[in-house]
Design an enzyme around this catalytic site. Structure first.
Site, mmCIF file in Angstrom:
data_model
loop_
_atom_site.group_PDB
_atom_site.id
_atom_site.type_symbol
_atom_site.label_atom_id
_atom_site.label_comp_id
_atom_site.label_asym_id
_atom_site.label_seq_id
_atom_site.Cartn_x
_atom_site.Cartn_y
_atom_site.Cartn_z
ATOM 1 N N THR A 71 0.844 -1.203 0.000
ATOM 2 C CA THR A 71 0.000 0.000 0.000
ATOM 3 C C THR A 71 0.879 1.253 0.000
ATOM 4 O OG1 THR A 71 -1.694 -1.210 1.196
ATOM 5 C CG2 THR A 71 -1.822 1.200 1.298
ATOM 6 N N GLN A 163 -0.532 -9.961 -6.356
ATOM 7 C CA GLN A 163 -1.054 -11.333 -6.312
ATOM 8 C C GLN A 163 -0.395 -12.260 -7.334
ATOM 9 O OE1 GLN A 163 -2.805 -12.592 -3.989
ATOM 10 N NE2 GLN A 163 -3.667 -10.792 -2.978
ATOM 11 N N SER A 183 4.384 -7.605 -2.733
ATOM 12 C CA SER A 183 4.140 -7.609 -1.288
ATOM 13 C C SER A 183 4.613 -8.950 -0.708
ATOM 14 C CB SER A 183 2.639 -7.417 -1.041
ATOM 15 O OG SER A 183 2.392 -7.270 0.330
ATOM 16 N N HIS A 185 4.541 -10.473 2.028
ATOM 17 C CA HIS A 185 3.730 -11.341 2.901
ATOM 18 C C HIS A 185 2.760 -12.201 2.099
ATOM 19 C CE1 HIS A 185 -0.293 -9.264 3.228
ATOM 20 N NE2 HIS A 185 0.390 -8.198 2.898
ATOM 21 N N THR A 221 14.660 4.594 9.112
ATOM 22 C CA THR A 221 15.508 3.402 9.187
ATOM 23 C C THR A 221 14.728 2.184 8.705
ATOM 24 O OG1 THR A 221 16.736 4.372 11.007
ATOM 25 C CG2 THR A 221 16.881 1.972 10.771
ATOM 26 N N CYS A 310 -8.952 -7.376 2.510
ATOM 27 C CA CYS A 310 -8.209 -6.313 3.178
ATOM 28 C C CYS A 310 -9.136 -5.257 3.765
ATOM 29 C CB CYS A 310 -7.229 -5.661 2.216
ATOM 30 S SG CYS A 310 -5.887 -6.773 1.797
HETATM 31 N N1 PLP Z 1 -2.702 -4.946 -4.208
HETATM 32 C C1 PLP Z 1 -3.307 -6.141 -4.202
HETATM 33 C C2 PLP Z 1 -3.752 -6.754 -5.502
HETATM 34 C C3 PLP Z 1 -3.523 -6.819 -2.990
HETATM 35 O O1 PLP Z 1 -4.120 -8.019 -3.002
HETATM 36 C C4 PLP Z 1 -3.099 -6.206 -1.777
HETATM 37 C C5 PLP Z 1 -3.376 -6.873 -0.483
HETATM 38 O O2 PLP Z 1 -4.253 -7.725 -0.403
HETATM 39 C C6 PLP Z 1 -2.452 -4.967 -1.833
HETATM 40 C C7 PLP Z 1 -2.270 -4.355 -3.069
HETATM 41 C C8 PLP Z 1 -1.954 -4.299 -0.597
HETATM 42 O O3 PLP Z 1 -0.864 -5.019 -0.034
HETATM 43 P P1 PLP Z 1 -0.309 -4.741 1.422
HETATM 44 O O4 PLP Z 1 -1.127 -5.567 2.334
HETATM 45 O O5 PLP Z 1 1.119 -5.226 1.446
HETATM 46 O O6 PLP Z 1 -0.383 -3.293 1.692
#
Ligand code: PLP
Length: 367
Positions: A71, A163, A183, A185, A221, A310
């Site tokens: 994000t 994704q 991302s 995670h 940092t 999310c």
């Molecule tokens: N873009 C997509 C397609 C996502 O699926 C997500 C999270 O689900 C994000 C952006 C945002 O990622 P983050 O959780 O690392 O901010």
């Protein structure tokens, strides 16, 4: 009863390699910006992780900036002027920045149906999605990019590849993005690290003033522990990808969908007829609220999600499914099962059984 985690698109389980790397780095005492030995050691941890992420993305180390989340990486790439264009299928992290007067259309299969030839004069960026988080539907961003670059005002292109990275063979040279977002995670790294790839010569927005970290692009940092975990996850994810583990994941996903279709005659599977990432299945039964399904499955031991995962507990009508032209009864009913290399067939068999039981109850009540 053991819980079964079927929500890999929200976040993937931490890889053991990432955990080990993070534990090891917790004792690294230096700040990567310090010039002494301890600082240099911390810097080398940071740069090793950058290389490992670069290997996964197919990019040079120098083109990668670490942020606190995807994000944040998106916010760094999108121009402040409010001149970015995107689509209703975009994730909130992109969608929140978009101008609302013009949006890129999608067809009933969730694929862009815009001609990508003319944009408003003040459009500086076009945001494209590599794969959708709710449906897994993929876009041919590499095929679209030349049209955007050839348009009169030559906007830059941001590809949200959050994704798609690691679950597919896509690398930055196959995405057409000037900016590409990942991302860690989502592929077994820790939460709280975002990755921004940018083409040489491009720059980012400074979200806050401060130190000169990340070539002056992201003050503060660095999250050394998190970044080390992200690097280790990228290395392991690349190996998995090279070994073809996602092909087996796709077989399981396809098996799940065939079972659902044979058990529930009116289930609608979204995007089944188009190219998708291998692990995602989005489906609905008109009138049966996604929120209810998620709760019922949770009680039965299965973690899945409805609409956008999310959106912190809020289950709303899926903007993505509505944009594909489906009515509210289906857009409110959408659930997503997203699996990974650790998911087993017996876990999915259990899920199919529980979901089918709940479906039959719903139908009996609705009758
Ligand atoms: N873009 C997509 C397609 C996502 O699926 C997500 C999270 O689900 C994000 C952006 C945002 O990622 P983050 O959780 O690392 O901010």
């Amino acid at each position: 009863m053991a819980r079964v985690y079927l929500d890999w698109n929200a976040t993937a389980p931490l890889r053991p390699e990432a955990r080990e790397a993070m534990i090891a780095v917790m004792d690294a005492v230096g700040n990567p910006s310090s010039v002494h030995g301890e600082g240099r050691e911390a810097k080398s941890i940071l740069e090793t992780a950058r290389s490992d992420i670069g290997e996964l993305l197919g990019s040079e180390r120098a083109d990668i900036v670490f942020a606190g989340s995807a994000t944040e990486a998106i916010a760094m790439a999108i121009p402040e002027s409010g001149s970015a264009l995107g689509a209703k299928i975009d994730h909130d992290a992109v969608y929140a920045h978009l101008r609302d007067d013009v949006t890129l259309g999608v067809d009933q299969h969730g694929r862009y149906d815009t001609d990508f030839e003319a944009f408003p004069e003040d459009c500086q960026m076009v945001c494209l999605q590599s794969a959708n988080s709710e449906t897994g539907i993929m876009q041919d961003t590499l095929g679209i990019a030349p049209k955007i670059w050839a348009s009169a005002n030559k906007p830059t292109i941001l590809v949200d590849a959050v994704q798609a990275i690691a679950k597919t063979g896509l690398r930055v040279d196959k995405m057409g993005g000037d900016y590409v977002i990942a991302s860690p995670h989502k592929f077994g790294g820790p939460k709280g690290v975002g990755v921004l790839y940018l083409k040489p010569g491009l720059d980012t927005r400074r979200l806050y003033a401060g130190g000169g970290q990340e070539e002056g692009r992201r003050a503060g940092t660095e999250n050394l522990v998190g970044v080390a975990g992200a690097g280790a996850a990228a290395k392991a994810a690349k190996q998995d990808r090279d070994n073809g583990v996602w092909e087996a994941v796709q077989e399981l996903r396809d098996w799940l969908e065939a079972e659902l279709l044979s058990n529930a005659s009116d289930v609608v599977l979204f995007g089944q007829e188009t190219v998708r990432i291998p692990n995602t299945s989005a489906f609905g039964v008109a009138g049966w609220k996604g929120e209810t399904q998620v709760m019922q499955m949770d009680l039965a031991g299965y973690a899945i999600s409805a609409g956008s995962a999310c959106s912190s507990g809020k289950v709303k009508q899926s903007r993505v499914i509505s944009a594909m032209g489906y009515g509210a009864d289906l857009a409110q009913s959408t659930i997503r099962v997203s699996i990974g290399p650790n998911t087993t067939k017996s876990e999915l068999e259990g899920f199919v059984q529980s979901w089918t039981k709940a479906y039959r109850n719903y139908k009996a009540k609705a009758a």
